[in-house]
Design a protein around this motif. Sequence first.
Motif, PDB file in Angstrom:
ATOM      1  N   LEU A 100       8.549  15.199  15.929  1.00  0.00           N
ATOM      2  CA  LEU A 100       7.890  15.749  14.747  1.00  0.00           C
ATOM      3  C   LEU A 100       8.511  15.227  13.456  1.00  0.00           C
ATOM      4  O   LEU A 100       7.802  14.894  12.498  1.00  0.00           O
ATOM      5  N   SER A 101       9.846  15.168  13.412  1.00  0.00           N
ATOM      6  CA  SER A 101      10.507  14.731  12.182  1.00  0.00           C
ATOM      7  C   SER A 101      10.206  13.266  11.891  1.00  0.00           C
ATOM      8  O   SER A 101       9.931  12.889  10.740  1.00  0.00           O
ATOM      9  N   PHE A 102      10.261  12.424  12.922  1.00  0.00           N
ATOM     10  CA  PHE A 102       9.939  11.008  12.707  1.00  0.00           C
ATOM     11  C   PHE A 102       8.480  10.864  12.286  1.00  0.00           C
ATOM     12  O   PHE A 102       8.157  10.077  11.378  1.00  0.00           O
ATOM     13  N   ALA A 103       7.588  11.626  12.929  1.00  0.00           N
ATOM     14  CA  ALA A 103       6.166  11.535  12.604  1.00  0.00           C
ATOM     15  C   ALA A 103       5.904  11.941  11.155  1.00  0.00           C
ATOM     16  O   ALA A 103       5.086  11.315  10.461  1.00  0.00           O
ATOM     17  N   VAL A 104       6.596  12.992  10.695  1.00  0.00           N
ATOM     18  CA  VAL A 104       6.429  13.421   9.301  1.00  0.00           C
ATOM     19  C   VAL A 104       6.860  12.314   8.353  1.00  0.00           C
ATOM     20  O   VAL A 104       6.163  11.982   7.376  1.00  0.00           O
ATOM     21  N   GLY A 105       8.035  11.727   8.615  1.00  0.00           N
ATOM     22  CA  GLY A 105       8.512  10.643   7.764  1.00  0.00           C
ATOM     23  C   GLY A 105       7.605   9.433   7.812  1.00  0.00           C
ATOM     24  O   GLY A 105       7.301   8.813   6.780  1.00  0.00           O
ATOM     25  N   ALA A 106       7.121   9.074   9.002  1.00  0.00           N
ATOM     26  CA  ALA A 106       6.282   7.884   9.148  1.00  0.00           C
ATOM     27  C   ALA A 106       4.887   8.084   8.581  1.00  0.00           C
ATOM     28  O   ALA A 106       4.198   7.100   8.263  1.00  0.00           O
ATOM     29  N   PHE A 107       4.455   9.333   8.449  1.00  0.00           N
ATOM     30  CA  PHE A 107       3.127   9.598   7.905  1.00  0.00           C
ATOM     31  C   PHE A 107       3.080   9.373   6.390  1.00  0.00           C
ATOM     32  O   PHE A 107       2.043   8.961   5.848  1.00  0.00           O
ATOM     33  N   ILE A 108       4.183   9.605   5.708  1.00  0.00           N
ATOM     34  CA  ILE A 108       4.193   9.515   4.246  1.00  0.00           C
ATOM     35  C   ILE A 108       3.795   8.130   3.738  1.00  0.00           C
ATOM     36  O   ILE A 108       2.985   8.015   2.798  1.00  0.00           O
ATOM     37  N   PRO A 109       4.278   7.010   4.322  1.00  0.00           N
ATOM     38  CA  PRO A 109       3.863   5.698   3.803  1.00  0.00           C
ATOM     39  C   PRO A 109       2.380   5.398   3.990  1.00  0.00           C
ATOM     40  O   PRO A 109       1.840   4.540   3.269  1.00  0.00           O
ATOM     41  N   ILE A 110       1.699   6.058   4.931  1.00  0.00           N
ATOM     42  CA  ILE A 110       0.284   5.725   5.158  1.00  0.00           C
ATOM     43  C   ILE A 110      -0.664   6.731   4.496  1.00  0.00           C
ATOM     44  O   ILE A 110      -1.884   6.614   4.645  1.00  0.00           O
ATOM     45  N   ILE A 111      -0.109   7.714   3.757  1.00  0.00           N
ATOM     46  CA  ILE A 111      -0.973   8.688   3.072  1.00  0.00           C
ATOM     47  C   ILE A 111      -1.990   7.998   2.160  1.00  0.00           C
ATOM     48  O   ILE A 111      -3.185   8.343   2.179  1.00  0.00           O
ATOM     49  N   PRO A 112      -1.573   7.009   1.334  1.00  0.00           N
ATOM     50  CA  PRO A 112      -2.575   6.361   0.470  1.00  0.00           C
ATOM     51  C   PRO A 112      -3.715   5.725   1.260  1.00  0.00           C
ATOM     52  O   PRO A 112      -4.868   5.746   0.816  1.00  0.00           O
ATOM     53  N   HIS A 113      -3.415   5.155   2.411  1.00  0.00           N
ATOM     54  CA  HIS A 113      -4.445   4.510   3.220  1.00  0.00           C
ATOM     55  C   HIS A 113      -5.342   5.547   3.899  1.00  0.00           C
ATOM     56  O   HIS A 113      -6.539   5.306   4.086  1.00  0.00           O
ATOM     57  N   VAL A 114      -4.771   6.688   4.238  1.00  0.00           N
ATOM     58  CA  VAL A 114      -5.561   7.751   4.857  1.00  0.00           C
ATOM     59  C   VAL A 114      -6.599   8.296   3.876  1.00  0.00           C
ATOM     60  O   VAL A 114      -7.734   8.627   4.260  1.00  0.00           O
ATOM     61  N   ILE A 115      -6.234   8.388   2.595  1.00  0.00           N
ATOM     62  CA  ILE A 115      -7.161   8.949   1.600  1.00  0.00           C
ATOM     63  C   ILE A 115      -8.053   7.884   0.983  1.00  0.00           C
ATOM     64  O   ILE A 115      -8.801   8.176   0.040  1.00  0.00           O
ATOM     65  N   GLY A 116      -7.978   6.648   1.484  1.00  0.00           N
ATOM     66  CA  GLY A 116      -8.927   5.628   1.070  1.00  0.00           C
ATOM     67  C   GLY A 116      -8.449   4.637   0.041  1.00  0.00           C
ATOM     68  O   GLY A 116      -9.228   3.775  -0.390  1.00  0.00           O
ATOM     69  N   LEU A 117      -7.199   4.698  -0.401  1.00  0.00           N
ATOM     70  CA  LEU A 117      -6.693   3.719  -1.363  1.00  0.00           C
ATOM     71  C   LEU A 117      -6.433   2.399  -0.646  1.00  0.00           C
ATOM     72  O   LEU A 117      -6.108   2.369   0.548  1.00  0.00           O
ATOM     73  N   THR A 118      -6.554   1.308  -1.368  1.00  0.00           N
ATOM     74  CA  THR A 118      -6.325  -0.008  -0.773  1.00  0.00           C
ATOM     75  C   THR A 118      -5.565  -0.897  -1.744  1.00  0.00           C
ATOM     76  O   THR A 118      -5.405  -0.578  -2.930  1.00  0.00           O
ATOM     77  N   GLY A 119      -5.111  -2.032  -1.241  1.00  0.00           N
ATOM     78  CA  GLY A 119      -4.506  -3.060  -2.061  1.00  0.00           C
ATOM     79  C   GLY A 119      -3.250  -2.616  -2.803  1.00  0.00           C
ATOM     80  O   GLY A 119      -2.434  -1.829  -2.294  1.00  0.00           O
ATOM     81  N   LEU A 120      -3.101  -3.117  -4.039  1.00  0.00           N
ATOM     82  CA  LEU A 120      -1.907  -2.873  -4.829  1.00  0.00           C
ATOM     83  C   LEU A 120      -1.713  -1.387  -5.126  1.00  0.00           C
ATOM     84  O   LEU A 120      -0.582  -0.886  -5.101  1.00  0.00           O
ATOM     85  N   VAL A 121      -2.824  -0.684  -5.398  1.00  0.00           N
ATOM     86  CA  VAL A 121      -2.717   0.737  -5.714  1.00  0.00           C
ATOM     87  C   VAL A 121      -2.117   1.496  -4.534  1.00  0.00           C
ATOM     88  O   VAL A 121      -1.224   2.334  -4.699  1.00  0.00           O
ATOM     89  N   ALA A 122      -2.599   1.197  -3.325  1.00  0.00           N
ATOM     90  CA  ALA A 122      -2.076   1.860  -2.135  1.00  0.00           C
ATOM     91  C   ALA A 122      -0.591   1.555  -1.945  1.00  0.00           C
ATOM     92  O   ALA A 122       0.201   2.439  -1.590  1.00  0.00           O
ATOM     93  N   GLY A 123      -0.225   0.302  -2.194  1.00  0.00           N
ATOM     94  CA  GLY A 123       1.177  -0.069  -2.031  1.00  0.00           C
ATOM     95  C   GLY A 123       2.082   0.640  -3.011  1.00  0.00           C
ATOM     96  O   GLY A 123       3.166   1.119  -2.655  1.00  0.00           O
ATOM     97  N   VAL A 124       1.663   0.733  -4.280  1.00  0.00           N
ATOM     98  CA  VAL A 124       2.481   1.393  -5.307  1.00  0.00           C
ATOM     99  C   VAL A 124       2.612   2.884  -5.008  1.00  0.00           C
ATOM    100  O   VAL A 124       3.711   3.452  -5.097  1.00  0.00           O
ATOM    101  N   VAL A 125       1.502   3.530  -4.663  1.00  0.00           N
ATOM    102  CA  VAL A 125       1.555   4.958  -4.354  1.00  0.00           C
ATOM    103  C   VAL A 125       2.453   5.208  -3.144  1.00  0.00           C
ATOM    104  O   VAL A 125       3.244   6.164  -3.120  1.00  0.00           O
ATOM    105  N   SER A 126       2.357   4.342  -2.140  1.00  0.00           N
ATOM    106  CA  SER A 126       3.201   4.478  -0.952  1.00  0.00           C
ATOM    107  C   SER A 126       4.676   4.359  -1.311  1.00  0.00           C
ATOM    108  O   SER A 126       5.515   5.149  -0.847  1.00  0.00           O
ATOM    109  N   LEU A 127       5.001   3.396  -2.172  1.00  0.00           N
ATOM    110  CA  LEU A 127       6.395   3.216  -2.578  1.00  0.00           C
ATOM    111  C   LEU A 127       6.909   4.429  -3.352  1.00  0.00           C
ATOM    112  O   LEU A 127       8.058   4.848  -3.178  1.00  0.00           O
ATOM    113  N   ILE A 128       6.061   5.001  -4.208  1.00  0.00           N
ATOM    114  CA  ILE A 128       6.486   6.167  -4.978  1.00  0.00           C
ATOM    115  C   ILE A 128       6.746   7.356  -4.060  1.00  0.00           C
ATOM    116  O   ILE A 128       7.781   8.038  -4.167  1.00  0.00           O
ATOM    117  N   LEU A 129       5.803   7.618  -3.145  1.00  0.00           N
ATOM    118  CA  LEU A 129       5.955   8.749  -2.231  1.00  0.00           C
ATOM    119  C   LEU A 129       7.199   8.593  -1.363  1.00  0.00           C
ATOM    120  O   LEU A 129       7.983   9.529  -1.186  1.00  0.00           O
TER     121      LEU A 129
END
Length: 362
Positions: free
Chosen positions: A284-313
Amino acid sequence: MSDDPTRTIPEKPTPDQLRRWRRYLANERAEAEVYRELAGKRTGEEREILLRLADAESRHEAHWRDLLGSEVGQPGKPDLRTRILGGLARNFGSVFSLALMQSAESRSPYTNDADATDQMSADERIHAEVIRGLATRGRERMSGNFRASVFGVNDGLVSNLALVIGVMASGVAPQIVLLTGVSGLLSGALSMAAGEYISVRSQLELLDASTPDPDAQKAIPELDVDANELELVYRARGLGEGEAAAKAAAVFARLGELDDAPLIPTEDRPETGSARSAALFSFLSFAVGAFIPIIPHVIGLTGLVAGVVSLILVGVSLLLTGGITGVLSGRPPLYRALRQLGIGFGAASVTYMLGLAFGMIL
Protein backbone atom coordinates in the motif's frame (compact mmCIF):
# COMPACT_ATOMS: atom_id res chain seq x y z
CA MET A 1 30.72 23.52 37.64
CA SER A 2 31.94 27.09 38.10
CA ASP A 3 31.58 29.77 35.45
CA ASP A 4 34.52 30.94 33.36
CA PRO A 5 36.07 33.95 35.17
CA THR A 6 37.40 35.28 31.84
CA ARG A 7 33.89 35.94 30.62
CA THR A 8 33.01 39.49 31.51
CA ILE A 9 29.92 41.53 30.77
CA PRO A 10 30.36 45.25 29.98
CA GLU A 11 28.66 47.68 32.32
CA LYS A 12 26.73 49.26 29.44
CA PRO A 13 25.44 46.61 26.99
CA THR A 14 25.51 47.43 23.31
CA PRO A 15 22.27 47.51 21.26
CA ASP A 16 23.34 44.24 19.62
CA GLN A 17 23.78 42.58 23.00
CA LEU A 18 20.36 43.78 24.18
CA ARG A 19 18.69 42.38 21.07
CA ARG A 20 20.50 39.08 21.46
CA TRP A 21 19.71 38.78 25.17
CA ARG A 22 16.02 39.51 24.58
CA ARG A 23 15.94 36.83 21.88
CA TYR A 24 17.63 34.33 24.19
CA LEU A 25 15.19 35.23 26.96
CA ALA A 26 12.19 34.67 24.70
CA ASN A 27 13.60 31.36 23.46
CA GLU A 28 14.31 30.08 26.97
CA ARG A 29 10.79 30.95 28.09
CA ALA A 30 9.32 29.21 25.06
CA GLU A 31 11.54 26.11 25.43
CA ALA A 32 10.57 25.77 29.08
CA GLU A 33 6.92 25.90 28.01
CA VAL A 34 7.58 23.25 25.33
CA TYR A 35 8.98 20.90 27.96
CA ARG A 36 5.98 21.54 30.21
CA GLU A 37 3.60 20.86 27.32
CA LEU A 38 5.37 17.59 26.57
CA ALA A 39 5.40 16.65 30.26
CA GLY A 40 1.65 17.22 30.42
CA LYS A 41 1.16 14.45 27.85
CA ARG A 42 3.31 11.93 29.71
CA THR A 43 3.37 10.16 33.05
CA GLY A 44 5.91 8.69 35.43
CA GLU A 45 9.62 9.01 34.83
CA GLU A 46 9.37 10.75 31.46
CA ARG A 47 7.12 13.43 32.93
CA GLU A 48 9.58 14.04 35.79
CA ILE A 49 12.54 14.31 33.40
CA LEU A 50 10.76 16.82 31.16
CA LEU A 51 9.70 18.97 34.11
CA ARG A 52 13.28 19.08 35.38
CA LEU A 53 14.43 20.20 31.92
CA ALA A 54 11.80 22.94 32.06
CA ASP A 55 13.23 24.06 35.42
CA ALA A 56 16.71 24.21 33.91
CA GLU A 57 15.47 26.39 31.04
CA SER A 58 13.88 28.66 33.64
CA ARG A 59 17.30 29.08 35.30
CA HIS A 60 18.75 30.12 31.94
CA GLU A 61 15.84 32.51 31.52
CA ALA A 62 16.73 34.11 34.86
CA HIS A 63 20.33 34.67 33.67
CA TRP A 64 19.23 36.75 30.68
CA ARG A 65 16.59 38.56 32.70
CA ASP A 66 19.21 39.56 35.27
CA LEU A 67 21.57 40.83 32.56
CA LEU A 68 18.82 42.87 30.94
CA GLY A 69 17.67 44.38 34.22
CA SER A 70 15.56 47.44 33.50
CA GLU A 71 16.11 46.88 29.75
CA VAL A 72 14.12 43.65 29.71
CA GLY A 73 11.19 45.38 27.97
CA GLN A 74 8.02 43.61 26.83
CA PRO A 75 8.10 39.82 26.39
CA GLY A 76 9.50 39.15 22.93
CA LYS A 77 8.69 36.45 20.42
CA PRO A 78 10.91 33.38 20.24
CA ASP A 79 12.45 32.45 16.90
CA LEU A 80 10.42 30.57 14.29
CA ARG A 81 11.95 27.18 15.10
CA THR A 82 10.99 27.44 18.77
CA ARG A 83 7.46 28.57 17.88
CA ILE A 84 7.08 25.53 15.61
CA LEU A 85 8.27 23.28 18.42
CA GLY A 86 5.69 24.82 20.74
CA GLY A 87 2.91 24.15 18.24
CA LEU A 88 3.98 20.53 17.81
CA ALA A 89 4.19 20.00 21.56
CA ARG A 90 0.73 21.48 22.17
CA ASN A 91 -1.00 19.61 19.37
CA PHE A 92 0.89 16.34 19.13
CA GLY A 93 3.44 15.85 21.91
CA SER A 94 5.01 13.09 19.84
CA VAL A 95 8.47 11.72 19.14
CA PHE A 96 8.74 14.34 16.38
CA SER A 97 8.71 17.14 18.95
CA LEU A 98 11.41 15.43 21.00
CA ALA A 99 13.57 14.78 17.95
CA LEU A 100 13.35 18.42 16.91
CA MET A 101 14.14 19.53 20.47
CA GLN A 102 17.18 17.26 20.40
CA SER A 103 18.39 19.01 17.26
CA ALA A 104 17.70 22.44 18.76
CA GLU A 105 19.60 21.70 21.99
CA SER A 106 22.53 20.32 19.98
CA ARG A 107 22.92 23.63 18.14
CA SER A 108 22.91 25.93 21.16
CA PRO A 109 24.58 29.30 20.47
CA TYR A 110 25.85 29.59 24.04
CA THR A 111 29.16 27.82 23.35
CA ASN A 112 30.43 30.74 21.29
CA ASP A 113 28.66 33.52 23.17
CA ALA A 114 30.76 35.31 25.77
CA ASP A 115 27.63 36.54 27.54
CA ALA A 116 26.49 32.99 28.38
CA THR A 117 28.12 31.05 31.20
CA ASP A 118 30.07 27.82 30.76
CA GLN A 119 27.48 26.09 32.92
CA MET A 120 24.68 27.13 30.58
CA SER A 121 26.62 25.85 27.59
CA ALA A 122 27.25 22.54 29.35
CA ASP A 123 23.58 22.34 30.35
CA GLU A 124 22.48 22.61 26.73
CA ARG A 125 24.83 19.82 25.63
CA ILE A 126 23.56 17.54 28.39
CA HIS A 127 19.96 18.48 27.63
CA ALA A 128 20.52 17.28 24.06
CA GLU A 129 21.61 13.88 25.39
CA VAL A 130 18.62 13.67 27.75
CA ILE A 131 16.25 14.44 24.88
CA ARG A 132 18.12 11.97 22.68
CA GLY A 133 17.35 9.26 25.24
CA LEU A 134 13.66 10.19 25.46
CA ALA A 135 13.36 10.43 21.68
CA THR A 136 15.01 7.02 21.33
CA ARG A 137 12.36 5.54 23.61
CA GLY A 138 9.69 7.06 21.39
CA ARG A 139 11.30 5.75 18.21
CA GLU A 140 11.48 2.26 19.70
CA ARG A 141 7.78 2.41 20.59
CA MET A 142 6.87 3.68 17.13
CA SER A 143 5.22 1.05 14.96
CA GLY A 144 7.49 -0.75 12.54
CA ASN A 145 4.66 -0.58 10.03
CA PHE A 146 4.76 3.22 10.24
CA ARG A 147 8.46 3.29 9.42
CA ALA A 148 7.93 0.80 6.59
CA SER A 149 5.14 3.00 5.22
CA VAL A 150 7.34 6.10 5.12
CA PHE A 151 10.15 4.28 3.33
CA GLY A 152 7.70 2.51 1.00
CA VAL A 153 6.08 5.79 -0.07
CA ASN A 154 9.50 7.28 -0.69
CA ASP A 155 10.57 4.33 -2.85
CA GLY A 156 7.37 4.55 -4.88
CA LEU A 157 7.82 8.29 -5.44
CA VAL A 158 11.38 8.06 -6.72
CA SER A 159 11.09 4.92 -8.83
CA ASN A 160 7.85 5.78 -10.61
CA LEU A 161 8.78 9.43 -11.13
CA ALA A 162 11.99 8.35 -12.83
CA LEU A 163 10.11 5.78 -14.91
CA VAL A 164 7.35 8.14 -16.05
CA ILE A 165 9.68 11.06 -16.78
CA GLY A 166 11.98 8.82 -18.82
CA VAL A 167 9.13 7.41 -20.90
CA MET A 168 7.64 10.89 -21.43
CA ALA A 169 10.98 12.17 -22.72
CA SER A 170 11.06 9.48 -25.40
CA GLY A 171 8.02 11.10 -27.03
CA VAL A 172 5.57 8.18 -26.87
CA ALA A 173 1.81 8.68 -26.75
CA PRO A 174 0.23 9.84 -23.46
CA GLN A 175 -1.63 6.52 -23.15
CA ILE A 176 1.68 4.67 -23.18
CA VAL A 177 3.03 6.95 -20.44
CA LEU A 178 0.00 6.25 -18.26
CA LEU A 179 0.17 2.50 -18.93
CA THR A 180 3.86 2.51 -18.06
CA GLY A 181 3.20 4.38 -14.83
CA VAL A 182 0.43 1.99 -13.77
CA SER A 183 2.63 -0.98 -14.63
CA GLY A 184 5.48 0.49 -12.61
CA LEU A 185 3.12 1.01 -9.67
CA LEU A 186 1.84 -2.57 -9.68
CA SER A 187 5.15 -4.27 -10.37
CA GLY A 188 6.99 -2.23 -7.76
CA ALA A 189 4.29 -2.63 -5.10
CA LEU A 190 4.09 -6.39 -5.67
CA SER A 191 7.87 -6.67 -5.55
CA MET A 192 8.02 -4.69 -2.31
CA ALA A 193 5.27 -6.78 -0.75
CA ALA A 194 6.89 -10.05 -1.76
CA GLY A 195 10.29 -8.94 -0.49
CA GLU A 196 8.87 -7.77 2.83
CA TYR A 197 6.89 -10.98 3.30
CA ILE A 198 9.92 -13.15 2.62
CA SER A 199 12.12 -11.00 4.88
CA VAL A 200 9.78 -11.07 7.88
CA ARG A 201 8.84 -14.70 7.38
CA SER A 202 12.50 -15.72 7.19
CA GLN A 203 13.26 -13.77 10.36
CA LEU A 204 10.43 -15.54 12.19
CA GLU A 205 11.69 -18.93 10.99
CA LEU A 206 15.23 -18.13 12.14
CA LEU A 207 13.91 -17.13 15.57
CA ASP A 208 11.91 -20.34 15.79
CA ALA A 209 14.99 -22.34 14.87
CA SER A 210 16.95 -20.69 17.70
CA THR A 211 14.26 -21.13 20.37
CA PRO A 212 14.85 -24.09 22.72
CA ASP A 213 12.54 -27.06 22.19
CA PRO A 214 10.16 -27.19 25.20
CA ASP A 215 9.93 -30.99 24.89
CA ALA A 216 13.67 -31.30 25.58
CA GLN A 217 13.00 -30.45 29.23
CA LYS A 218 11.06 -33.69 29.63
CA ALA A 219 14.21 -35.69 28.88
CA ILE A 220 16.25 -34.27 31.75
CA PRO A 221 15.21 -36.84 34.42
CA GLU A 222 16.41 -39.64 32.11
CA LEU A 223 19.88 -38.20 31.56
CA ASP A 224 23.02 -39.87 32.92
CA VAL A 225 23.95 -37.65 35.85
CA ASP A 226 27.59 -38.72 35.65
CA ALA A 227 27.90 -37.92 31.93
CA ASN A 228 25.89 -34.72 32.41
CA GLU A 229 25.33 -33.85 28.76
CA LEU A 230 23.06 -31.05 29.92
CA GLU A 231 26.27 -29.12 30.53
CA LEU A 232 26.93 -29.22 26.77
CA VAL A 233 23.61 -27.52 26.11
CA TYR A 234 24.62 -24.55 28.25
CA ARG A 235 28.10 -24.44 26.75
CA ALA A 236 26.60 -24.43 23.26
CA ARG A 237 24.51 -21.46 24.35
CA GLY A 238 27.64 -19.49 25.23
CA LEU A 239 28.35 -20.24 28.92
CA GLY A 240 31.85 -21.05 30.07
CA GLU A 241 32.77 -24.60 31.07
CA GLY A 242 32.68 -23.99 34.82
CA GLU A 243 29.49 -21.92 34.71
CA ALA A 244 27.78 -24.49 32.49
CA ALA A 245 28.73 -27.34 34.81
CA ALA A 246 27.44 -25.49 37.86
CA LYS A 247 24.18 -24.61 36.12
CA ALA A 248 23.63 -28.22 34.98
CA ALA A 249 24.38 -29.52 38.49
CA ALA A 250 21.85 -27.07 39.94
CA VAL A 251 19.22 -28.36 37.52
CA PHE A 252 19.82 -31.98 38.54
CA ALA A 253 19.64 -30.96 42.19
CA ARG A 254 16.08 -29.72 41.76
CA LEU A 255 14.60 -32.17 39.28
CA GLY A 256 11.24 -31.98 41.01
CA GLU A 257 10.97 -28.29 40.27
CA LEU A 258 11.70 -28.46 36.55
CA ASP A 259 8.12 -27.77 35.59
CA ASP A 260 8.49 -24.33 37.15
CA ALA A 261 11.61 -23.34 35.21
CA PRO A 262 12.59 -23.74 31.55
CA LEU A 263 15.51 -25.91 30.47
CA ILE A 264 17.19 -23.01 28.71
CA PRO A 265 16.25 -19.49 29.83
CA THR A 266 15.18 -17.78 26.61
CA GLU A 267 15.80 -14.16 25.78
CA ASP A 268 12.92 -11.91 24.82
CA ARG A 269 12.17 -12.29 21.15
CA PRO A 270 12.28 -9.07 19.14
CA GLU A 271 9.02 -7.73 17.81
CA THR A 272 8.87 -8.84 14.20
CA GLY A 273 5.16 -8.48 13.48
CA SER A 274 3.14 -10.44 10.99
CA ALA A 275 4.65 -11.24 7.60
CA ARG A 276 1.28 -10.67 5.93
CA SER A 277 0.80 -7.34 7.69
CA ALA A 278 4.28 -6.19 6.68
CA ALA A 279 3.66 -7.23 3.08
CA LEU A 280 0.32 -5.38 2.97
CA PHE A 281 1.82 -2.19 4.42
CA SER A 282 4.69 -2.32 1.94
CA PHE A 283 2.31 -2.86 -0.99
CA LEU A 284 0.00 0.00 0.00
CA SER A 285 2.74 2.47 0.90
CA PHE A 286 4.68 1.89 -2.32
CA ALA A 287 1.45 2.10 -4.34
CA VAL A 288 0.56 5.43 -2.72
CA GLY A 289 3.99 6.86 -3.51
CA ALA A 290 4.00 5.48 -7.05
CA PHE A 291 0.53 6.84 -7.76
CA ILE A 292 1.52 10.47 -7.14
CA PRO A 293 3.73 10.84 -10.28
CA ILE A 294 0.92 9.58 -12.55
CA ILE A 295 -1.87 11.76 -11.09
CA PRO A 296 -1.52 14.36 -13.90
CA HIS A 297 -1.86 11.62 -16.52
CA VAL A 298 -4.84 10.08 -14.75
CA ILE A 299 -6.73 13.40 -14.86
CA GLY A 300 -5.94 13.91 -18.54
CA LEU A 301 -2.92 16.24 -18.56
CA THR A 302 -0.26 15.57 -21.18
CA GLY A 303 3.13 16.75 -22.36
CA LEU A 304 5.10 19.45 -20.54
CA VAL A 305 2.19 20.43 -18.29
CA ALA A 306 1.84 16.85 -17.02
CA GLY A 307 5.57 16.62 -16.41
CA VAL A 308 5.74 19.89 -14.45
CA VAL A 309 2.71 19.04 -12.31
CA SER A 310 4.16 15.59 -11.63
CA LEU A 311 7.48 17.10 -10.54
CA ILE A 312 5.73 19.56 -8.22
CA LEU A 313 3.58 16.88 -6.58
CA VAL A 314 6.50 14.51 -6.16
CA GLY A 315 8.80 17.30 -4.96
CA VAL A 316 6.45 18.26 -2.14
CA SER A 317 6.02 14.59 -1.22
CA LEU A 318 9.77 13.97 -1.21
CA LEU A 319 10.31 16.94 1.08
CA LEU A 320 7.69 15.55 3.46
CA THR A 321 8.98 11.96 3.51
CA GLY A 322 12.59 13.14 3.70
CA GLY A 323 11.76 15.36 6.67
CA ILE A 324 9.96 12.51 8.46
CA THR A 325 12.88 10.19 7.76
CA GLY A 326 15.24 12.80 9.21
CA VAL A 327 13.18 13.04 12.38
CA LEU A 328 13.01 9.25 12.74
CA SER A 329 16.79 9.02 12.39
CA GLY A 330 17.41 11.89 14.82
CA ARG A 331 18.89 14.17 12.14
CA PRO A 332 17.93 17.71 11.12
CA PRO A 333 14.78 17.22 9.04
CA LEU A 334 15.44 20.09 6.60
CA TYR A 335 18.75 18.63 5.43
CA ARG A 336 17.21 15.19 4.98
CA ALA A 337 14.23 16.65 3.14
CA LEU A 338 16.43 18.56 0.70
CA ARG A 339 18.70 15.57 0.24
CA GLN A 340 15.73 13.36 -0.58
CA LEU A 341 14.46 15.94 -3.06
CA GLY A 342 17.87 16.05 -4.73
CA ILE A 343 18.09 12.27 -4.99
CA GLY A 344 14.59 11.95 -6.43
CA PHE A 345 15.02 14.71 -8.99
CA GLY A 346 18.51 13.46 -9.78
CA ALA A 347 17.15 10.03 -10.68
CA ALA A 348 14.42 11.63 -12.79
CA SER A 349 17.03 13.75 -14.61
CA VAL A 350 19.03 10.67 -15.57
CA THR A 351 16.03 8.80 -16.95
CA TYR A 352 14.84 11.97 -18.73
CA MET A 353 18.16 12.22 -20.58
CA LEU A 354 18.02 8.52 -21.45
CA GLY A 355 14.45 8.94 -22.69
CA LEU A 356 15.51 11.81 -24.94
CA ALA A 357 18.33 9.72 -26.33
CA PHE A 358 16.08 6.73 -27.05
CA GLY A 359 13.47 9.07 -28.59
CA MET A 360 16.01 10.41 -31.06
CA ILE A 361 17.19 6.90 -31.92
CA LEU A 362 13.66 5.64 -32.45
